[in-house]
Design an enzyme around this catalytic site. Sequence first.
Site, short mmCIF file in Angstrom:
data_model
loop_
_atom_site.label_atom_id
_atom_site.label_comp_id
_atom_site.label_asym_id
_atom_site.label_seq_id
_atom_site.Cartn_x
_atom_site.Cartn_y
_atom_site.Cartn_z
N THR A 97 0.86 -1.18 0.00
CA THR A 97 0.00 0.00 0.00
C THR A 97 0.90 1.23 0.00
O THR A 97 1.47 1.60 1.03
CB THR A 97 -0.92 -0.01 1.23
OG1 THR A 97 -1.68 -1.22 1.22
CG2 THR A 97 -1.87 1.18 1.20
N LYS A 174 -7.16 1.08 -3.39
CA LYS A 174 -6.76 0.49 -2.10
C LYS A 174 -6.86 1.53 -0.98
O LYS A 174 -7.37 1.23 0.11
CB LYS A 174 -5.32 -0.06 -2.21
CG LYS A 174 -4.68 -0.47 -0.90
CD LYS A 174 -5.37 -1.65 -0.23
CE LYS A 174 -4.72 -1.96 1.12
NZ LYS A 174 -5.42 -3.01 1.85
N LYS A 243 -0.22 5.97 7.96
CA LYS A 243 0.47 6.25 6.70
C LYS A 243 -0.51 6.18 5.53
O LYS A 243 -0.52 7.04 4.64
CB LYS A 243 1.62 5.24 6.54
CG LYS A 243 2.39 5.29 5.24
CD LYS A 243 1.90 4.25 4.23
CE LYS A 243 2.07 2.81 4.71
NZ LYS A 243 1.48 1.84 3.75
#
Lengths: 294, 294
Positions: A97, A174, A243
């Site tokens: 990711t 995502k 993040k």
Amino acid sequence: YRMNIAFLGLGNMGVAMATNLLKAGHQLTVYNRTASKADPLKELGATVAATPAEAVKDAGIIFSMVTDDAALQELCTGPDGLLQALPQGAVHASCSTVAPDTNRRLAEAHTRQGAHLVATPVFGKPDAAAAAKLWLIMAGDDEAKQKLRPVLEVLGQGTAQDFGTDPGAANLVKLCGNFMLGAAIEAMAEAFTLAQKSGLDRQQVYEFFTGTLFNLPIYQSYGKLVAERHYQPIGAAPAIIRKDLRLVLDEARTYTVPMPFANIIFDNLSTTVAKKEDVDWAGFAERVAENAGL
Amino acid sequence: YRMNIAFLGLGNMGVAMATNLLKAGHQLTVYNRTASKADPLKELGATVAATPAEAVKDAGIIFSMVTDDAALQELCTGPDGLLQALPQGAVHASCSTVAPDTNRRLAEAHTRQGAHLVATPVFGKPDAAAAAKLWLIMAGDDEAKQKLRPVLEVLGQGTAQDFGTDPGAANLVKLCGNFMLGAAIEAMAEAFTLAQKSGLDRQQVYEFFTGTLFNLPIYQSYGKLVAERHYQPIGAAPAIIRKDLRLVLDEARTYTVPMPFANIIFDNLSTTVAKKEDVDWAGFAERVAENAGL
């Protein structure tokens, strides 16, 4: 059929996915920065490489699954990075990711070497990875995606959704998914906290909703942590998903999209990281309880 | 067995529920402020009453399903209100989405007359009501709930969850549910808008998520409206659910619970109401698209 596959990045997700590739009969070479993580795969027949370059040098397909943009960058362009040894025509399934632009830039570097990077983010926790129940999506060069498709089938349920030729597109999807999971967690936290403070049983409210309107694994699994206010075991650490939410907000700024929910989730994750809480990322729900004096 | 049941409030939800009670063989007397709404039920064999008091005078069980607190108050305590004619031992299933305190106060008034009010909120749209697929919850006097239980079974799926003896508790759970639905809609709106502005196909993102992680009817049905940015047909008007979110925030203030998500949803619903948009309540998702310049 049997392919030469390299798998780079052996965290909880990577080990589970690599194990399924081995079980499917592929020839696997693995690499991890902390080498000991490769031991269980070695026992299953994987070859262990000392560097990313060594791992990929004979591979037709390369998987990478690392923590963040910096780790992926290092894996590709660092000393002994995989770009130095990329075989002609190899396809790199980049599963981490990361920011859409990171995969876009790395895809260009792959193309310059006569190979391809396909962004292949996955949805699901390590247990879903182990059970080959991940949901996969992909974006990148069309021929490369075709080459990847049969290999991906042993990792997930259904076929990988194709989001086109821009590798960044799959990463953006995502990020949207992790944001929507965060929204479900915050919503449960607010609802359960109101219910509890008004005198209801938090657990009963959780059980009612996740047995009816919100009868869905993600509400059931994250909701359990929120209902119990006990955020264990740790599926993903708060810093990891913070993040991801930062990347969501970066994209929201790039494309000028106000996302008030994303800001709230990000701030609650920030507090959880700042407090160094050793909890699953859903532990940011504790901020809601805390802010209500519980 | 066959009971004398009164049904007050014949909007889309009420008509569907009353029809199922008739089909189950109960003797039904119905009342609605706008009398013509009773016509289809009259054809099915219901007796039509001219006032709430007249409707309930021979009833063992009374249902009410009206728009808001004021309408429920009027139905009970207004001129010809049902409290004037409440039979001893009657049980009033109060299904409307109202403030917990409204049902608490009305429950006391019922008790003073030797009868009972059980808060019985329902989850589901009119089509779910017609299909007897509502989810029901209840709170109030224990004996009264027992009396109600078999009658409720023809209206919903599963048995009604019991949230204790405080009638307000069931309403609070209902409010939490509508808040969580609103949160799912806002989250999809933010995610789909970001995806669209970054170049993705809004519809494809919707289809991917509602086929995988968010494979749940509420995401599928509301998400379709959000993906298409076409908020028809109207299941519930924005003003109705804005009232529900206002009640959520009222409770949040009463119990000192900061609910940042609820504030955002409420404000977006307020704009939708202020603009007099003729849309389903999920149309508040349009604010997110609008704020991003779409």
